[in-house]
Design a protein around this motif. Structure first.
Motif, mmCIF file in Angstrom:
data_model
loop_
_atom_site.group_PDB
_atom_site.id
_atom_site.type_symbol
_atom_site.label_atom_id
_atom_site.label_comp_id
_atom_site.label_asym_id
_atom_site.label_seq_id
_atom_site.Cartn_x
_atom_site.Cartn_y
_atom_site.Cartn_z
ATOM 1 N N UNK A 1 1.042 -1.090 -0.037
ATOM 2 C CA UNK A 1 -0.076 0.119 -0.007
ATOM 3 C C UNK A 1 1.023 1.216 0.000
ATOM 4 N N UNK A 2 0.705 2.169 -0.936
ATOM 5 C CA UNK A 2 1.600 3.237 -1.248
ATOM 6 C C UNK A 2 0.875 4.147 -0.014
ATOM 7 N N UNK A 3 2.045 5.288 0.436
ATOM 8 C CA UNK A 3 1.628 6.336 1.338
ATOM 9 C C UNK A 3 2.022 7.498 0.700
ATOM 10 N N UNK A 4 1.033 8.768 0.549
ATOM 11 C CA UNK A 4 1.064 9.841 -0.256
ATOM 12 C C UNK A 4 0.869 10.967 0.636
ATOM 13 N N UNK A 5 1.718 11.959 0.420
ATOM 14 C CA UNK A 5 1.568 13.442 1.254
ATOM 15 C C UNK A 5 1.700 14.528 -0.011
ATOM 16 N N UNK A 6 1.092 15.438 0.393
ATOM 17 C CA UNK A 6 1.064 16.687 -0.547
ATOM 18 C C UNK A 6 2.213 17.823 0.030
ATOM 19 N N UNK A 7 3.113 18.043 -0.895
ATOM 20 C CA UNK A 7 4.065 18.815 -0.356
ATOM 21 C C UNK A 7 4.186 20.180 -1.373
ATOM 22 N N UNK A 8 4.226 21.289 -0.824
ATOM 23 C CA UNK A 8 4.180 22.506 -1.552
ATOM 24 C C UNK A 8 5.736 22.720 -2.220
ATOM 25 N N UNK A 9 5.957 22.667 -3.320
ATOM 26 C CA UNK A 9 7.221 23.078 -4.160
ATOM 27 C C UNK A 9 7.762 24.223 -3.818
ATOM 28 N N UNK A 11 7.086 26.291 -0.970
ATOM 29 C CA UNK A 11 7.457 26.672 0.365
ATOM 30 C C UNK A 11 8.431 25.330 0.922
ATOM 31 N N UNK A 12 8.088 24.334 0.337
ATOM 32 C CA UNK A 12 8.543 22.763 1.207
ATOM 33 C C UNK A 12 7.508 22.452 2.318
ATOM 34 N N UNK A 13 6.703 23.142 2.558
ATOM 35 C CA UNK A 13 5.487 22.677 3.643
ATOM 36 C C UNK A 13 4.848 21.463 3.124
ATOM 37 N N UNK A 14 4.138 20.675 4.253
ATOM 38 C CA UNK A 14 3.209 19.503 3.809
ATOM 39 C C UNK A 14 1.995 19.992 4.328
ATOM 40 N N UNK A 24 -7.598 21.078 6.960
ATOM 41 C CA UNK A 24 -6.334 20.695 6.731
ATOM 42 C C UNK A 24 -5.389 22.002 6.825
ATOM 43 N N UNK A 25 -3.985 21.918 7.138
ATOM 44 C CA UNK A 25 -3.268 23.041 7.400
ATOM 45 C C UNK A 25 -1.794 22.824 6.726
ATOM 46 N N UNK A 26 -0.851 23.772 6.536
ATOM 47 C CA UNK A 26 0.262 23.278 6.035
ATOM 48 C C UNK A 26 1.319 23.570 7.232
ATOM 49 N N UNK A 27 2.149 22.458 7.381
ATOM 50 C CA UNK A 27 3.201 22.247 8.569
ATOM 51 C C UNK A 27 4.733 22.278 7.815
ATOM 52 N N UNK A 56 1.361 27.362 -4.770
ATOM 53 C CA UNK A 56 1.961 26.295 -3.885
ATOM 54 C C UNK A 56 2.713 25.270 -4.597
ATOM 55 N N UNK A 57 2.520 25.139 -5.741
ATOM 56 C CA UNK A 57 3.028 24.237 -6.821
ATOM 57 C C UNK A 57 2.836 22.946 -6.151
ATOM 58 N N UNK A 58 1.504 22.303 -5.671
ATOM 59 C CA UNK A 58 1.765 21.091 -5.081
ATOM 60 C C UNK A 58 2.349 19.894 -5.920
ATOM 61 N N UNK A 59 2.843 18.941 -5.096
ATOM 62 C CA UNK A 59 3.260 17.950 -5.650
ATOM 63 C C UNK A 59 2.965 16.915 -4.473
ATOM 64 N N UNK A 60 2.670 15.573 -5.172
ATOM 65 C CA UNK A 60 2.326 14.493 -4.359
ATOM 66 C C UNK A 60 3.651 13.781 -3.955
ATOM 67 N N UNK A 61 4.114 13.157 -2.873
ATOM 68 C CA UNK A 61 5.221 12.637 -2.616
ATOM 69 C C UNK A 61 4.682 11.157 -2.408
#
Length: 72
Positions: A1-9, A11-14, A24-27, A56-61
């Motif tokens: 099972x994959x585990x994904x998180x959204x990161x802002x390219x 700011x680097x925040x998640x 939801x909030x950015x950390x 934010x240029x969101x990217x899925x990690x």
């Protein structure tokens, strides 16, 4: 099972769930992003649509790729 998180390219925040049940909030630290980790790509798409701005240029990690031959 994959585990994904959204990161802002930009700011680097998640993006993660608010520990007090709010929106939801950015950390700054991946260590704090546990509530934002999911295996559901539909949920990821919904979160990006609802809580990310274009700048934010969101990217899925995929956390399971980190530290492997397929690392980013």
């Amino acid at each position: 099972m994959a585990r994904y998180v959204i990161q802002s390219a930009s700011t680097g925040r998640f993006l993660t769930a608010d520990p007090e049940g709010g929106e939801p909030l950015w950390v700054s630290l991946l260590q704090q992003a546990g509530g934002g980790v999911t295996d559901d790509m539909e949920r990821i798409a919904q979160l990006v649509g609802d809580y990310c701005e274009p700048e934010d240029f969101p990217q899925v990690i995929d956390l399971d790729r980190l530290g492997t031959a397929n690392d980013y």
